[in-house]
Motif scaffolding. Structure first.
Motif, mmCIF file in Angstrom:
data_model
loop_
_atom_site.group_PDB
_atom_site.id
_atom_site.type_symbol
_atom_site.label_atom_id
_atom_site.label_comp_id
_atom_site.label_asym_id
_atom_site.label_seq_id
_atom_site.Cartn_x
_atom_site.Cartn_y
_atom_site.Cartn_z
ATOM 1 N N UNK A 421 -5.657 -3.291 40.387
ATOM 2 C CA UNK A 421 -7.064 -2.896 40.282
ATOM 3 C C UNK A 421 -7.133 -1.427 39.892
ATOM 4 N N UNK A 422 -7.955 -1.121 38.851
ATOM 5 C CA UNK A 422 -8.093 0.254 38.387
ATOM 6 C C UNK A 422 -9.548 0.683 38.399
ATOM 7 N N UNK A 423 -9.757 2.007 38.452
ATOM 8 C CA UNK A 423 -11.123 2.526 38.372
ATOM 9 C C UNK A 423 -11.507 2.715 36.902
ATOM 10 N N UNK A 424 -12.670 3.282 36.681
ATOM 11 C CA UNK A 424 -13.181 3.427 35.310
ATOM 12 C C UNK A 424 -12.344 4.375 34.456
ATOM 13 N N UNK A 425 -11.550 5.217 35.121
ATOM 14 C CA UNK A 425 -10.698 6.154 34.390
ATOM 15 C C UNK A 425 -9.286 5.610 34.163
#
Length: 752
Positions: A421-425
């Protein structure tokens, strides 16, 4: 004492045999103008150690002759350092100021003898008149004053009738002496300053060269041992005592090489600059080379004493590798401290196929540490691991968690990554994983092969702590000043997570955070509400193979550190040394400090290789060779040793088999060094075989428990640290011969 004595002890024995002294009296005479540092630790060990060895005593004397720089807080710091290192100065701390009236009388005596005069030239003229190494000096015109005039002026100096620097008292010796220290040295100067002990009673203060020798004499000192920088001062020392014609016995000065450590400054002036300039938090900042700094960082007194013993006593100054000191603290803590799990840079892992929670039993100590103790580690659906224990793209040699590579949670289960899972960056913020129920450590039937285990903590149970990561204060091997300070010497992590037992059960104050290093609960800032831990030292020398980037190397070519150049070495390794270093670290799995010592010392590595031919136990052999054998080989050739490689192999074999303990092994080695006897024979003749029979140990345990009912009650009330007290008493009672593993187990059973 070891059979091989240093030159100072040989001198002491020579004087005793000649009847020069009835008792050995040494002294440790620091000036209370700063906190004592690691160099003072060496001097403390020498002066107090020699006194102990020859059944004498050592005076602790504060050289308080400069009221403008001295303070009571420095006196207390010096006392604390000596006590912490385990030495005793007796009933009284001495002060040079105790002798001010008597020193004044001696000065009057020299004036009356025509051997001292009041000089009134300024400092610039005094320097000019002193001459050079090649040219004789010129005596001041004031040296022609009469004895009566000198006595009158000196009394007026004492009575405060002159300003600072207006006059000084000088010895009248020889302005053409080859030793420039003898060119009419200063004996007294005027200082209108408040003294922390004598208040305003005095406004003239004796110089070191005058006060030191006479203080030694007044205290009955036999051997005045100081560092090599005072070698030229010895002539003044002797001149004062001889000229005054003092009654025998009188002291004599002997010098040894002062301690120099790379990446470290030892000047109290420079250390004071760091404190006053705010580059450190105080004299006890854990990055400082002060004893207070090492103590707060978490160093043990045993590690400091062992370091001082290892470096020995020499006649010539040299630079010691700071890695050797770091090796000593690792070596000491490795045998003592609990292993726990801490996550410094947390990454959330959600185990999708796990529900509920459980507790996993885990020992605090690995199998090769003879201590007992365990805790329960909470395990749940959400855990945290180190961010760098997950890598999305599998690099060569990376054995931790990846999208395609499972990994074991230390003491727990094997997990497999299922989703990143990754954030928007694009930063990874969570791992979705699955665990394998039949893969629990110690009960694994999964058949899954993993190459490493990583630390972790349960999300809902972990305790938040502050961690202070300390590194070397200076980035340059030979630091000059503030420009060489390492900007990365301190990193503070406010939100590290640790397993709960460390905080709730407090099994110790020092820990090994697995795969991170050794840490210490800060003795000042730690609280239950805000736990703070200091990094003592890493698990291995992180500087040993550091290399400077090409960009930095271009900017600072003189400070480049090549991969093969172990930190602290004055020259890069040659090809043969590099080959040995690689062999010792990669094939034999020695840590870098030990490998560095062996690879760079031809005599030591040669002996090590010979022992290896006798016994395949590379790590155990290396530990004895670099600590015990190295001390003897400093001043002997291999063919001069009274023991051989086969005997060392026999000693290590008994240690590996637990026939003898580490403590007994040191005792046996000392005997081997003296008489060259077979270690097996020594152990048998002296009855040193390690006691592992419960039938012998249990009655001793029962007796000790019976004698300590108060501690037994406290233990049962929850003070589990007292387990160490009872174990220690049993080991002491058996002269260190009882098997620590067996003792720990039996004491634990008896205290239930």
């Amino acid at each position: 004492m070891s059979e091989k004595k240093d030159f100072l002890r040989l001198k002491v024995e020579e004087d005793l045999q000649a009847g020069k002294y009835n008792k050995v009296i040494t002294r440790f005479p620091p000036e209370p103008n700063g906190f004592p540092h690691i160099g003072h630790a060496k001097s403390i060990c020498i002066n107090f150690g020699i006194a102990e060895d020859y059944e004498g005593f050592c005076n602790l004397r504060m050289d308080d002759t400069n009221p403008t720089k001295e303070d009571t807080k420095y006196v207390e710091a010096l006392k604390d350092a000596v006590q912490w290192l385990g030495f005793n100065w007796g009933d009284k701390v001495h002060f040079t100021s105790d002798y001010f009236p008597k020193l004044y009388e001696y000065a009057i005596q020299l004036i009356k003898m025509g051997k001292a005069y009041v000089d009134s030239i300024n400092e610039e003229e005094m320097r000019e008149f002193r001459g050079t190494v090649k040219e004789a000096g010129k005596r001041s015109i004031y040296a022609n004053r009469s004895i009566e005039e000198n006595l009158e002026l000196f009394e007026k100096m004492k009575n405060g009738e002159f300003k600072d620097g207006e006059h000084v008292l000088r010895a009248k010796i020889d302005m053409s002496a080859a030793n420039m220290k003898l060119r009419d040295p200063l004996l007294y100067r005027i200082r209108h300053a408040h003294h922390f002990r004598t208040n305003d009673d005095w406004c003239i203060y004796p110089m070191y060269d005058f006060a030191h020798c006479l203080s030694d004499y007044l205290e009955g000192v036999s051997h005045s041992i100081c560092t090599l920088e005072f070698e030229n001062n010895r002539d003044i020392y002797n001149w004062v005592l001889d000229t005054l014609g003092l009654e025998l016995p009188r002291p004599y000065q002997h010098e040894f090489a002062r301690l120099g450590i790379n990446y470290t400054v030892m000047s109290k002036r420079k250390l004071l600059e760091l404190v006053q300039g705010g580059q450190v938090s105080g004299w006890d900042d854990p990055r400082m080379p002060t004893i207070a700094g090492y103590k707060r960082r978490g160093y043990t007194k045993e590690s400091i004493l062992n370091f001082c013993d290892q470096i020995g006593i020499a006649k010539a100054n040299s630079m010691v590798d700071v890695a050797q000191l770091e090796f000593c603290i690792r070596d000491d803590l490795n045998k003592k401290v609990p292993r726990v799990m801490c996550v410094l840079d947390p990454l959330k892992v959600t185990i999708e196929n796990y529900e509920g929670s459980e507790e996993i039993d885990a020992s605090y100590y690995p199998h090769d540490v003879p201590k007992e103790g365990s805790r329960k580690i909470p395990f749940s659906k959400e855990i945290f691991i180190e961010k760098d224990d997950f890598c999305e793209n599998l690099p060569k040699g990376y054995f931790r968690l990846t999208p395609t590579q499972p990994v074991r949670l230390r003491h727990g289960f094997i997990i497999t990554c299922k989703e990143v899972i990754k954030d928007s960056n694009g930063n990874i913020i969570e791992i979705k994983a699955q665990y394998h129920p039949n893969s629990k450590s110690g009960e694994d039937t999964s058949g899954i092969k993993v190459k490493s285990a990583i630390q972790w903590v349960s999300s809902k149970d972990a305790k938040q702590i502050e961690v202070r990561l300390y590194d070397r204060l200076f980035k340059d091997e030979a630091p000059e000043g503030l420009e060489d300070i390492n900007p990365n010497s301190l990193k503070v992590i406010k939100d590290a997570l640790i397993e709960p037992a460390v905080i709730t059960q407090k099994p110790d104050t020092r820990f090994q955070f697995e795969r991170q290093g050794y840490f210490y609960a800060d003795p000042i800032d730690y609280s239950d509400e805000k736990p703070v831990f200091n990094k003592i030292v890493g698990l291995k020398d992180s500087w040993a193979k550091k290399s400077v980037s090409k960009e930095n190397a271009k900017q600072e070519p003189k400070k480049e550190v090549r991969k093969e150049q172990v930190v602290g070495s004055e020259t890069p390794m040659n090809d043969e040394q590099k080959e040995l270093f690689e062999k010792y670290t990669n094939e034999l799995k020695l840590n870098s400090e030990v490998a560095n010592i062996l690879a760079r010392d031809e005599k030591l590595s040669s002996f090590y290789e010979e022992v290896l031919k006798e016994l395949n136990s590379p790590i155990s052999i290396a530990n004895i060779v670099v600590t015990e054998v190295a001390r003897v080989l400093k001043e002997k050739q291999i063919d001069e040793l009274k023991f051989n490689s086969k005997q060392i192999a026999q000693l290590v074999k008994m240690l590996d088999d637990e026939t003898i303990s580490n403590k007994i092994a040191k005792e046996v080695f000392e005997e081997m060094s003296k008489i060259g006897e077979n270690p097996i024979t020594i152990v048998e003749q002296k009855g040193l075989v390690q006691i592992s029979d419960p039938a012998i140990i249990l009655p001793i345990i029962e007796e000790i428990i019976a004698k300590n009912p108060d501690n037994l009650e406290k233990y049962k009330a929850g003070n589990k640290k007292l387990l160490g007290f009872f174990v220690g008493q049993v080991l002491k009672n058996t002269g260190g011969k009882a098997n620590p593993k067996v003792v720990n187990e039996l004491v634990g059973l008896k205290l239930q």
